[in-house]
Each structure stands twice: as C-alpha cells, then as structure tokens.
Design a protein around this motif. Structure first.
Motif, short mmCIF file in Angstrom:
data_model
loop_
_atom_site.label_atom_id
_atom_site.label_comp_id
_atom_site.label_asym_id
_atom_site.label_seq_id
_atom_site.Cartn_x
_atom_site.Cartn_y
_atom_site.Cartn_z
N MET A 184 -27.53 16.84 -15.64
CA MET A 184 -27.23 16.61 -16.71
C MET A 184 -26.36 16.70 -18.36
O MET A 184 -27.66 17.78 -18.61
N ASN A 185 -25.51 17.59 -18.72
CA ASN A 185 -25.17 17.95 -20.60
C ASN A 185 -26.29 17.85 -21.20
O ASN A 185 -26.88 16.60 -21.33
N GLN A 186 -26.86 18.81 -22.31
CA GLN A 186 -27.21 18.67 -22.89
C GLN A 186 -26.85 17.53 -24.32
O GLN A 186 -25.71 17.44 -24.66
N LEU A 187 -27.74 16.76 -24.19
CA LEU A 187 -27.02 15.75 -25.43
C LEU A 187 -27.12 16.49 -26.73
O LEU A 187 -28.51 16.59 -27.04
N ALA A 208 -20.61 6.26 -24.80
CA ALA A 208 -19.86 7.18 -24.33
C ALA A 208 -21.70 8.29 -23.92
O ALA A 208 -21.26 8.86 -22.26
N GLN A 209 -22.14 8.39 -24.41
CA GLN A 209 -23.44 9.43 -23.98
C GLN A 209 -24.74 8.13 -23.40
O GLN A 209 -25.10 9.16 -21.80
N LEU A 210 -24.76 7.67 -22.75
CA LEU A 210 -25.06 6.96 -21.95
C LEU A 210 -24.61 6.99 -20.97
O LEU A 210 -24.96 6.68 -19.59
N ALA A 211 -22.97 6.20 -20.56
CA ALA A 211 -22.34 6.35 -19.57
C ALA A 211 -22.37 7.95 -18.95
O ALA A 211 -22.52 7.89 -18.05
N GLU A 212 -22.16 8.99 -19.86
CA GLU A 212 -22.12 10.32 -19.25
C GLU A 212 -23.62 10.40 -18.38
O GLU A 212 -23.05 10.82 -17.28
N PHE A 256 -25.44 8.39 -17.12
CA PHE A 256 -25.42 7.82 -15.73
C PHE A 256 -24.24 7.90 -14.53
O PHE A 256 -23.69 7.23 -13.95
N GLU A 257 -23.55 8.61 -15.38
CA GLU A 257 -22.72 8.93 -13.78
C GLU A 257 -21.58 7.83 -14.25
O GLU A 257 -20.90 7.43 -12.79
N SER A 258 -21.62 6.84 -15.06
CA SER A 258 -20.27 5.54 -15.33
C SER A 258 -19.10 6.05 -16.17
O SER A 258 -18.68 7.06 -16.82
N THR A 259 -19.11 4.84 -16.84
CA THR A 259 -17.68 5.53 -18.17
C THR A 259 -18.13 4.01 -19.03
O THR A 259 -18.17 3.44 -18.46
N PRO A 260 -17.80 4.48 -20.03
CA PRO A 260 -17.64 3.21 -21.12
C PRO A 260 -17.68 2.38 -21.09
O PRO A 260 -17.77 1.30 -21.65
N ASP A 261 -16.52 1.97 -20.61
CA ASP A 261 -16.05 0.47 -20.20
C ASP A 261 -17.03 -0.33 -19.26
O ASP A 261 -16.86 -1.42 -19.39
N LYS A 262 -17.57 0.56 -18.19
CA LYS A 262 -18.46 -0.17 -17.72
C LYS A 262 -19.79 -0.28 -18.29
O LYS A 262 -20.31 -1.49 -18.20
N VAL A 263 -19.96 0.41 -18.93
CA VAL A 263 -21.43 -0.46 -19.93
C VAL A 263 -20.98 -0.85 -20.31
O VAL A 263 -21.91 -2.27 -20.81
N SER A 264 -20.03 -1.10 -21.99
CA SER A 264 -19.54 -2.41 -22.32
C SER A 264 -19.25 -3.53 -21.59
O SER A 264 -20.33 -4.45 -22.31
#
Length: 250
Positions: free
Chosen positions: A1-4, A18-22, A24-32
C-alpha cells in the motif's frame, strides 16, 4: 500500500473514495457501487461525510490538492472503511482494512511522545487523551462485532432464502437429488463468479471466531450466508437457481 496522504475532517482522519479504492485494490466505481447498493447501512457523519457547496469550498481552501471541477466529495471514516471491506469481502480488502486501522486511522503521535520531561499536568492530560482514544476504539470494535452478528444471523433475507429453497426443490424434483442439485448450483456459481465458496466460508468463520461469536452459530454459517453477504454473488446465484428450476441452463 502506497503512503497515503493524510486528510483530516471533523477532528478525525478520513479517506477519499479514490484512496479507499487504491488501498483495497479495487476501483472508485466499485466502491461507489457498493455504497449505492447498500446505502441504507451507511450513516452520514458516522461512516462518511459528504461535502458539497460551501462545505466543499471550505475544504478546498485548506486542501489545495482538491481543486478543479469536483462538485461533491465523499470522505470515509474508519467505520465506513469497515463497511466497504465487508461489502467487497475479499482477503485483500480485509488485510488492507487492518493496515489502515493500524497505520492511518489511529493517530499514534501521543503514544510515541516521550513525556518524561513534561510537567505532571501535561503528562496527566496526555494520559487522559490516550485513555479516551482507547475507550473510543473499544467502542468501535464492540459496535463492529455486534453489527456483524446482527447482520449475519438476525437479518437474513428469509423471503429470498425461501424462494431459493423452492426453486431448488423444483429443480430436484425435475432432475433428482436435492444435494446433487445444490452442489451443482454452487459449482456453477464458482464458475461464473470466479470465486471459491469454500475459502470465503472459511474466512467468514475465522472473522466470526475473532469477534467472539459462539461455535454453534459459526457452525451454522454456510455457503448460503457467504452468497447472501455479497450482492453480486446473490444476484448471480439467483439467476443460476432459476435456470436450474426451469431447465434452461445450458
């Protein structure tokens, strides 16, 4: 995980979509999508903050990197991140959530501070602050435990389960063998959804055990609980069972 990049809002650390998606190795669209699909489970001010209009403008003034044409911004709290991890229900999401709790959401500055040179009054204030944070964290963990138990065991969609049972019985009457039909339905789900129900069930058992759920209730948890806990699997499985029942499966 990159430094947030650290983002603070209402005296607590939060993450953008965007940070949450990154993480969780997901996408912003999936989180939304998960948020919109389960919006009734989220409470504004507890799980997230929605910034629009003047609130968003004020936020932009103190966070220069959020300039541009965005007209709304979701900021997710630790409790909100937990709900998203539950919705995604992947090993990576749960691992990332634990890392976020340990390395991001919980501020450790006071714990790392050498207080030996401070006055007794300041040491007392710092100890009180640490005590309050520990109490708050215990409350969060207790709420998460109770939510998991409630959602897993007390809020089962009995109408859906009854419908699935009826369709499977119909398929068994046509094809013969209730257990064989159920096993075939699970096999088809794993094939179409590219998932392993056995691994997901084992992960669910492990999380429930960590949260203090009784062995009896853990034993009662089955593959249908796993399917129902994730909307995408539930939708695919419902289609499969319908196809089995009416004989349209190819």
């Amino acid at each position: 995980m990159n430094q947030l990049q650290v983002i603070n809002h209402n005296s607590q650390r939060v993450l953008t979509t965007a940070q949450l998606a990154e993480s969780f190795e997901s996408t912003p669209d999936k989180v939304s999508y998960n948020f919109n699909y389960n919006s009734e489970r989220y409470t504004e001010g507890k799980h997230y903050f929605l910034l629009i209009d003047e609130d968003l403008k004020a936020f932009k003034r103190t966070n220069r990197e959020f300039q541009g044409s965005i007209n709304r911004l979701y900021l997710w709290t630790e409790k909100g991140a937990w709900l998203h991890a539950k919705s995604l229900n992947t090993d990576r999401a749960w691992e990332a959530y634990e890392t976020l709790v340990d390395d991001y959401y919980r501020i450790k500055d006071l714990q790392a501070l050498d207080t030996s040179a401070l006055s007794p009054q300041l040491q007392l204030l710092i100890n009180m602050e640490q005590g309050l944070k520990q109490i708050e964290q215990r409350q969060i963990e207790q709420e998460q435990q109770l939510t998991t138990i409630k959602e897993t065991f007390l809020q089962r969609d009995e109408n859906w389960r009854s419908k699935i049972k009826g369709l499977l019985n119909g398929a068994a009457n046509r094809m013969g063998g209730h257990q064989e039909v159920r096993r075939e339905s699970y096999r088809l789900l794993e094939e179409r959804a590219k998932c392993n129900l056995g691994i997901r069930l084992a992960n669910m058992h492990e999380r429930l055990m960590e949260q203090g759920v009784t062995k009896t209730k853990i034993k009662d948890t089955n593959r249908l609980d796993v399917i129902e806990s994730e909307p995408r699997l539930k939708e695919i499985y419902t289609t499969i069972v319908k196809e089995l029942a009416i004989g349209t499966l190819i």
